[in-house]
Design a protein around this motif. Structure first.
Motif, mmCIF file in Angstrom:
data_model
loop_
_atom_site.group_PDB
_atom_site.id
_atom_site.type_symbol
_atom_site.label_atom_id
_atom_site.label_comp_id
_atom_site.label_asym_id
_atom_site.label_seq_id
_atom_site.Cartn_x
_atom_site.Cartn_y
_atom_site.Cartn_z
ATOM 1 N N ARG A 44 -3.009 -27.285 24.795
ATOM 2 C CA ARG A 44 -3.819 -28.248 25.537
ATOM 3 C C ARG A 44 -3.071 -29.031 26.605
ATOM 4 O O ARG A 44 -3.585 -29.251 27.675
ATOM 5 N N GLY A 97 -10.380 -26.800 24.506
ATOM 6 C CA GLY A 97 -10.821 -27.961 25.261
ATOM 7 C C GLY A 97 -10.242 -29.248 24.712
ATOM 8 O O GLY A 97 -9.587 -29.262 23.664
ATOM 9 N N ALA A 98 -10.483 -30.337 25.403
ATOM 10 C CA ALA A 98 -9.935 -31.642 25.029
ATOM 11 C C ALA A 98 -10.309 -32.055 23.604
ATOM 12 O O ALA A 98 -9.547 -32.726 22.924
ATOM 13 N N ASN A 99 -11.482 -31.615 23.151
ATOM 14 C CA ASN A 99 -11.926 -31.957 21.797
ATOM 15 C C ASN A 99 -11.701 -30.819 20.805
ATOM 16 O O ASN A 99 -12.282 -30.812 19.730
ATOM 17 N N GLY A 100 -10.901 -29.838 21.202
ATOM 18 C CA GLY A 100 -10.593 -28.720 20.315
ATOM 19 C C GLY A 100 -11.599 -27.585 20.362
ATOM 20 O O GLY A 100 -11.490 -26.627 19.601
ATOM 21 N N GLU A 101 -12.572 -27.683 21.262
ATOM 22 C CA GLU A 101 -13.592 -26.635 21.342
ATOM 23 C C GLU A 101 -13.043 -25.381 22.034
ATOM 24 O O GLU A 101 -12.119 -25.458 22.833
ATOM 25 N N ASP A 127 -1.594 -24.740 19.884
ATOM 26 C CA ASP A 127 -2.444 -25.481 20.814
ATOM 27 C C ASP A 127 -1.677 -25.706 22.119
ATOM 28 O O ASP A 127 -0.598 -26.284 22.119
#
Length: 133
Positions: free
Chosen positions: A90, A57-61, A88
């Motif tokens: 993303r 996810g956007a926050n690294g989740e 990553d």
């Protein structure tokens, strides 16, 4: 070799640590023949490591697809006994959409069919530039 995992299709790209460049190879169906096809590519190109795009996810989740990719990576590790690196992924979709938009002379069908391989290329290029520099 880089792998962009998808539930229906998997993008593959090859590259060299010497030149720090990757090239989109092909898109394969994710089915019962996937590992055999990847084995053929590994043998054909003399692959010595795998780089797998890891969706976060956007926050690294972690996401649902993160677990699917990790499970697939475990299958690859058991089958090929090659080093596996996660990268990553993303922002690869945004990069791919930008690249594909510039290919105005190419049909939508061809653009869509190459998208996963181009994603794998971006994943490998990022890995090569970040990890090997």
């Amino acid at each position: 070799m880089a792998i962009d995992f998808g539930e229906k299709f998997i993008g593959l790209a090859t590259g060299q640590s010497l030149t720090l460049r990757a090239k989109a190879l092909k898109v394969i169906k994710n089915n019962s023949e996937t590992l055999g096809t990847i084995s053929d590519v590994i043998n054909q190109y003399g692959v010595d490591a795998l780089v797998i795009g890891l969706p976060v996810g956007a926050n690294g989740e972690q996401l649902f697809t993160t677990k699917l990719v990790e499970k697939f990576a475990l299958k690859l590790k058991r089958k090929f006994d090659l080093p596996i690196h996660f990268a990553d992924e993303r922002y690869t979709t945004t990069s791919i959409n930008d690249e594909i938009r510039h290919l105005s002379s190419v049909s939508q069908k061809i653009k869509k069919s190459r998208k996963d391989a181009l994603s794998a290329e971006i994943i490998l290029n990022q890995f090569l530039s970040e990890e090997l520099n």
